[in-house]
Design a protein around this motif. Sequence first.
Motif, PDB file in Angstrom:
ATOM      1  N   ASP A 197       0.315  -1.247   0.409  1.00 13.37           N
ATOM      2  CA  ASP A 197      -0.188  -0.173   0.418  1.00 13.37           C
ATOM      3  C   ASP A 197       0.617   1.202   0.117  1.00 13.37           C
ATOM      4  OD1 ASP A 197      -0.093  -0.750   3.171  1.00 13.37           O
ATOM      5  OD2 ASP A 197      -1.064  -1.713   3.132  1.00 13.37           O
ATOM      6  N   LEU A 198       2.206   0.857   0.447  1.00 13.52           N
ATOM      7  CA  LEU A 198       2.629   2.259   0.561  1.00 13.52           C
ATOM      8  C   LEU A 198       3.294   2.652  -1.601  1.00 13.52           C
ATOM      9  CD1 LEU A 198       5.357   1.511   3.110  1.00 13.52           C
ATOM     10  CD2 LEU A 198       3.279   2.547   3.245  1.00 13.52           C
ATOM     11  N   GLY A 219      -9.023  -0.855   2.721  1.00 13.90           N
ATOM     12  CA  GLY A 219     -10.209   0.081   3.037  1.00 13.90           C
ATOM     13  C   GLY A 219     -11.030   0.522   3.528  1.00 13.90           C
ATOM     14  N   ARG A 220     -11.059  -1.519   3.894  1.00 14.00           N
ATOM     15  CA  ARG A 220     -12.440  -1.295   5.011  1.00 14.00           C
ATOM     16  C   ARG A 220     -12.455  -0.877   6.570  1.00 14.00           C
ATOM     17  NH1 ARG A 220     -12.859  -7.105   5.264  1.00 14.00           N
ATOM     18  NH2 ARG A 220     -11.241  -7.188   4.127  1.00 14.00           N
ATOM     19  N   VAL A 221     -13.092  -0.342   6.789  1.00 11.43           N
ATOM     20  CA  VAL A 221     -12.999  -0.230   8.275  1.00 11.43           C
ATOM     21  C   VAL A 221     -14.122  -0.154   8.168  1.00 11.43           C
ATOM     22  CG1 VAL A 221     -11.900   1.451   9.826  1.00 11.43           C
ATOM     23  CG2 VAL A 221     -10.731   1.123   8.530  1.00 11.43           C
ATOM     24  N   GLY A 230      -2.306   2.951  -1.836  1.00  5.65           N
ATOM     25  CA  GLY A 230      -2.636   2.899   0.179  1.00  5.65           C
ATOM     26  C   GLY A 230      -4.167   1.770  -0.299  1.00  5.65           C
ATOM     27  N   PRO A 231      -5.214   2.871  -0.442  1.00  9.83           N
ATOM     28  CA  PRO A 231      -6.775   1.664  -0.276  1.00  9.83           C
ATOM     29  C   PRO A 231      -6.535   0.436  -1.928  1.00  9.83           C
ATOM     30  CG  PRO A 231      -7.410   3.501   0.816  1.00  9.83           C
ATOM     31  CD  PRO A 231      -5.739   3.416  -0.233  1.00  9.83           C
ATOM     32  N   ALA A 232      -6.162   1.697  -2.099  1.00  9.73           N
ATOM     33  CA  ALA A 232      -6.503   0.862  -4.245  1.00  9.73           C
ATOM     34  C   ALA A 232      -5.568  -0.089  -4.363  1.00  9.73           C
ATOM     35  CB  ALA A 232      -5.796   1.713  -5.444  1.00  9.73           C
ATOM     36  N   MET A 268     -12.264  -3.253  12.826  1.00 16.52           N
ATOM     37  CA  MET A 268     -11.893  -4.643  11.937  1.00 16.52           C
ATOM     38  C   MET A 268     -11.406  -3.637  10.642  1.00 16.52           C
ATOM     39  SD  MET A 268     -12.469  -5.378   8.815  1.00 16.52           S
ATOM     40  CE  MET A 268     -13.395  -4.518   8.128  1.00 16.52           C
ATOM     41  N   VAL A 269     -10.085  -3.647  10.521  1.00 15.04           N
ATOM     42  CA  VAL A 269      -9.369  -3.218   9.282  1.00 15.04           C
ATOM     43  C   VAL A 269      -8.765  -4.291   9.079  1.00 15.04           C
ATOM     44  CG1 VAL A 269      -7.362  -1.859   9.033  1.00 15.04           C
ATOM     45  CG2 VAL A 269      -8.588  -1.362  11.302  1.00 15.04           C
ATOM     46  N   GLY A 270      -9.401  -3.814   7.072  1.00 10.94           N
ATOM     47  CA  GLY A 270      -9.355  -4.434   6.111  1.00 10.94           C
ATOM     48  C   GLY A 270      -8.445  -4.974   5.609  1.00 10.94           C
ATOM     49  N   HIS A 271      -7.330  -5.980   5.749  1.00 13.97           N
ATOM     50  CA  HIS A 271      -6.395  -6.135   4.592  1.00 13.97           C
ATOM     51  C   HIS A 271      -6.967  -7.370   3.682  1.00 13.97           C
ATOM     52  CE1 HIS A 271      -5.179  -4.511   8.694  1.00 13.97           C
ATOM     53  NE2 HIS A 271      -3.838  -4.218   7.818  1.00 13.97           N
ATOM     54  N   GLN A 272      -6.165  -7.485   2.586  1.00 11.90           N
ATOM     55  CA  GLN A 272      -5.672  -8.964   1.282  1.00 11.90           C
ATOM     56  C   GLN A 272      -4.751  -9.369   1.405  1.00 11.90           C
ATOM     57  OE1 GLN A 272      -8.714  -9.308  -0.876  1.00 11.90           O
ATOM     58  NE2 GLN A 272      -9.489  -8.312   0.141  1.00 11.90           N
ATOM     59  N   ASP A 273      -4.526 -10.554   1.817  1.00 11.17           N
ATOM     60  CA  ASP A 273      -3.009 -11.453   0.831  1.00 11.17           C
ATOM     61  C   ASP A 273      -3.688 -12.203  -0.203  1.00 11.17           C
ATOM     62  OD1 ASP A 273      -2.254 -10.822   4.262  1.00 11.17           O
ATOM     63  OD2 ASP A 273      -2.501 -13.286   4.465  1.00 11.17           O
TER      64      ASP A 273
END
Length: 289
Positions: A139-140, A169-171, A203-205, A279-284
């Motif tokens: 995301d950086l 980006g999901r929170v 970022g969230p994209a 809840m903080v959304g992440h993807q693997d």
Amino acid sequence: MNLDFESDWLRLREPLDEAARAVGLAWAFGRVLPAHPMIIDLGAGTGSNVRQLAMKLGRGEQDWTLIEKDRKLLAKAPGEIGRWADRNGWEHKEQRRAYMITCDDMAVRVEMRSFDLAQDPAELGLNQYDGITAKALFDLVSLPWLDRFVKELASCGFPPLLVTLTVDGRVEFSIADEDDGFVLDLFHTHMGRAKGLGGPALGPAAPQALANALTGAGYKVETAQADWKIGPKQIAAHLAMIAGYEKAAKEQDPGNSARIAAWADRRRTLASEQGARLMVGHQDLLAKR
Ligand SMILES: C[S@@+](CC[C@H](N)C(=O)[O-])C[C@H]1O[C@@H](n2cnc3c(N)ncnc32)[C@H](O)[C@@H]1O
């Protein structure tokens, strides 16, 4: 918060990352690696990915190279890895500019390399490695950086890639506040500020951009949600997140500092006194040919 990546913050988030990780993708990554794999971890911090993945990759012999530009974090990696080995009752020692961890069925060699990923990715020598990992890094990066990196992967024969804990980006707060959307929009806009990796940060994209770039290059991609679930037992992390949201939102919209501070005060009360969850959304993501 995770804006300056201090080692305290990395230590605080490590158990959240571990609990969130899509373990099936880690095992699948392990299955495409050869015996005694050479693995390169990008944006390694203090080596959290080694600690979380070594036992999920089929154990045996593993050679890891940690890539990190922050020398202070890199200098802390041997200590953190040593404490992890101690907790598991394993032997560990420094040996010829690397760190060795050994137990009955595993021998892990970890080499630390100070390197700025803003440099030409060809200098990473990715073709020497059997697999590439990165946690909480993508995301950086910017879209031009991502494109250049994926071209480099293609020119190195498409090594398998395990990219984890990318913010999507999901929170969600379990108890809502009327200004959650206002502050989080500012925070996510702030995430897009350039982090020295080729332009505005994704970022969230990032999860979608990464999946698109890799599939476009010819990889097969699998993704899974890897969300932080922060409850009353993780109050320190919850408060750190609120502080991070507050700091970024104020930087993004200084004229609304008082409104943002009031939101942060209410959120601290909700977290500390009413047991609110976050809840903080992440993807693997796993990419292989
Ligand atoms: C959120 S931290 C994650 C660290 C580690 N992967 C973990 O999960 O604990 C992002 C890491 O990327 C590193 N980083 C950021 N920009 C970098 C760059 N240009 N070159 C190398 N490392 C970088 C930071 O120093 C930081 O350690």
